[in-house]
Design an enzyme around this catalytic site. Structure first.
Site, PDB file in Angstrom:
ATOM      1  N   LYS A 175      -6.655   3.422 -20.167  1.00  0.00           N
ATOM      2  CA  LYS A 175      -6.888   3.714 -21.579  1.00  0.00           C
ATOM      3  C   LYS A 175      -5.635   3.351 -22.395  1.00  0.00           C
ATOM      4  CE  LYS A 175     -10.565   5.218 -19.538  1.00  0.00           C
ATOM      5  NZ  LYS A 175     -10.778   6.595 -19.166  1.00  0.00           N
ATOM      6  N   TYR A 196     -13.889  15.121 -17.709  1.00  0.00           N
ATOM      7  CA  TYR A 196     -14.376  13.764 -17.511  1.00  0.00           C
ATOM      8  C   TYR A 196     -15.460  13.817 -16.419  1.00  0.00           C
ATOM      9  CZ  TYR A 196     -14.188   8.765 -16.545  1.00  0.00           C
ATOM     10  OH  TYR A 196     -14.500   7.438 -16.374  1.00  0.00           O
ATOM     11  N   ARG A 209       0.830  -1.223   0.000  1.00  0.00           N
ATOM     12  CA  ARG A 209       0.000   0.000   0.000  1.00  0.00           C
ATOM     13  C   ARG A 209       0.859   1.266   0.000  1.00  0.00           C
ATOM     14  NH1 ARG A 209      -1.757   2.508   4.350  1.00  0.00           N
ATOM     15  NH2 ARG A 209      -1.947   0.583   5.545  1.00  0.00           N
ATOM     16  N   ASP A 250      -4.864  16.545 -17.281  1.00  0.00           N
ATOM     17  CA  ASP A 250      -5.246  15.164 -17.560  1.00  0.00           C
ATOM     18  C   ASP A 250      -5.108  14.979 -19.071  1.00  0.00           C
ATOM     19  OD1 ASP A 250      -6.610  12.829 -18.255  1.00  0.00           O
ATOM     20  OD2 ASP A 250      -8.179  13.089 -16.761  1.00  0.00           O
TER      21      ASP A 250
HETATM   22  C1  LIG Z   1     -11.321   7.274 -18.073  1.00  0.00           C
HETATM   23  C2  LIG Z   1     -10.861   8.628 -17.688  1.00  0.00           C
HETATM   24  C3  LIG Z   1     -10.613   8.971 -16.346  1.00  0.00           C
HETATM   25  C4  LIG Z   1     -10.885   8.009 -15.210  1.00  0.00           C
HETATM   26  O1  LIG Z   1     -10.075   6.880 -15.288  1.00  0.00           O
HETATM   27  P1  LIG Z   1     -10.440   5.463 -14.602  1.00  0.00           P
HETATM   28  O2  LIG Z   1      -9.228   4.670 -14.876  1.00  0.00           O
HETATM   29  O3  LIG Z   1     -11.697   4.968 -15.232  1.00  0.00           O
HETATM   30  O4  LIG Z   1     -10.645   5.754 -13.141  1.00  0.00           O
HETATM   31  C5  LIG Z   1     -10.157  10.230 -16.070  1.00  0.00           C
HETATM   32  N1  LIG Z   1      -9.942  11.138 -17.071  1.00  0.00           N
HETATM   33  C6  LIG Z   1     -10.174  10.840 -18.363  1.00  0.00           C
HETATM   34  C7  LIG Z   1      -9.913  11.874 -19.396  1.00  0.00           C
HETATM   35  C8  LIG Z   1     -10.630   9.581 -18.714  1.00  0.00           C
HETATM   36  O5  LIG Z   1     -10.872   9.297 -20.008  1.00  0.00           O
END
Ligand SMILES: *Cc1c(COP(=O)(O)O)cnc(C)c1O
Length: 389
Positions: free
Chosen positions: A206, A111, A57, A181
């Site tokens: 992703k 998001y 952790r 992000d």
């Molecule tokens: C999918 C996504 C997230 C969240 O990610 P998870 O792995 O599903 O928690 C945050 N920002 C963007 C731009 C995303 O496409």
């Protein structure tokens, strides 16, 4: 397209090399060429003389450590913290950078879960946010108690590219931290550090993972920020499981070559779908018709794998199209080897009215496509037969 330094010394190695080898050292590289999964929650440790491996952790499991080093090298940042999801990365970053009474200025194109975190959850903890049009006036929203500027690049689902430079200038003038992000671009198409952005957040679920088979996130930035993010993660607990860290590392090894193919496939499909029967418009930053085409060409190494079609016939036509697909898969998410198709009006933008969506550039009939690595001719044939219906 932005240039890369010439290869040579290890610190100048290119992303394709870093994606395979960065992070390797005596800790993780022994006899096996591939670092083993260290599926252990805890480590033999009597006192500090026993070294840094202690408890998973805490983020010091060898698979987490190697991944952290690889991501820092790919992002060109001082340090990284791998976590259990993209949202863990977003949430731990915001918790690390704010305390009660602080204020965040964020792009209004976020998001969904990040939007909810900023507008409903963090306010319960005394941290407020003002959302701004990302191409509008950020400065007017800054207050004395503002600590963070937060943006996504490119945006979902309209794939708009915000110029980060004015935001970074504002942050420097006012002593603020800019968080970006860049999940839709991945560090291959857009490296936040090259543009002065302080902290990069990735949903590794992703493109980084790339196979739609894991959930993970990564925060990268200056060590003083990542250490604080690590402290938050130790307290709130979203540690990345070692096996998932190992799978993610395997995904990242092919990130550069996958992005090249995502970029190429999406550009080909976007070009060929523009003007196709039943298609009112194609949204892709690689097309000259996109409002941010020039900016994307300047900032990005590739235009990415995300495109959108606006179909004639609105929502009904889009529903029919998605149901008739035989190769592309109807599913939310993005960045995998397989082509995924979704309609924001049923997923991320479901809570808004059709008029509100239209104002955001998402009319009914808008279909988002995460272009995968299949042969583009096969995908085009699938789209053509689905449109004929
Ligand atoms: C999918 C996504 C997230 C969240 O990610 P998870 O792995 O599903 O928690 C945050 N920002 C963007 C731009 C995303 O496409």
């Amino acid at each position: 397209m932005s240039d890369r330094p010439a290869p040579g010394a290890p610190e100048n190695r290119q992303p394709s090399t870093l994606a395979i080898h960065a992070g390797e050292d005596e800790l993780t590289t022994r006899a096996p060429v591939v670092p083993p999964v260290v599926q252990s929650a805890t480590f033999v440790w009597a006192d500090p003389a026993d070294g840094p491996l202690l408890y998973t952790r805490y983020g010091n499991n060898p698979n987490q450590v190697q991944l952290a080093r690889k991501m820092a090298a790919l992002e060109g940042m001082e340090a990284s913290v791998p976590l259990a999801s993209g949202m863990a990365a977003v949430a731990m970053t915001l918790l690390a950078l704010t305390e009660a009474g602080d204020h965040v200025v964020a792009s209004s194109r976020l998001y969904g879960a990040t939007h909810a975190l900023l507008t409903t959850e963090l306010p319960r903890r005394g941290v407020t946010a003002t959302l701004v049009d990302p191409v509008g006036d950020w400065e007017a929203a800054v207050r004395p108690e503002t600590r963070v500027l937060y943006l996504e690049l490119p945006t979902n689902p309209t794939i708009r590219v915000v110029d980060p430079r004015p935001v970074v200038r504002l942050a420097r003038q006012r002593g603020l931290t800019v968080v970006c992000d860049a999940t839709f671009a991945s560090p291959i198409n857009f490296r936040a550090a090259d543009h002065g952005l302080d902290v990069a957040v990735q949903s590794a679920t992703k493109y980084l993972g790339g196979h739609s088979d894991l959930i993970a996130g990564v925060v990268s930035g200056p060590r003083e920020v990542t250490e604080r993010v690590g402290e938050m993660a130790r307290l709130y607990g979203p540690a990345l499981d070692p096996h998932t860290a190992w799978l993610l590392d395997r995904g990242i090894r092919t990130l550069d070559v996958r992005m090249e193919r995502h970029n190429r496939n999406a550009l080909e499909i976007a070009r060929r779908m523009e003007g196709a029967p039943g298609v009112r418009g194609v949204v892709y930053p690689g097309l000259p018709s996109h409002p941010d085409h020039a900016l994307a060409a300047e900032l990005f190494r590739g235009f990415g794998g995300m495109i959108a079609l606006v179909l004639e016939g609105g929502g009904d036509a889009a529903d029919r199209f998605v149901r008739r697909l035989r190769l592309a898969v109807a599913a939310p998410s993005l960045g995998g080897v397989e082509t995924l198709v979704s309609q924001p009006r049923h997923t991320s933008h479901h809570a808004l009215s059709a008029t509100e969506r239209e104002a955001l550039g998402i009319p009914d009939g808008f279909v988002r496509i995460s272009v995968g690595l299949e042969d583009p001719e096969d995908l085009l044939a699938d789209f053509a037969q689905a449109l004929e219906g």
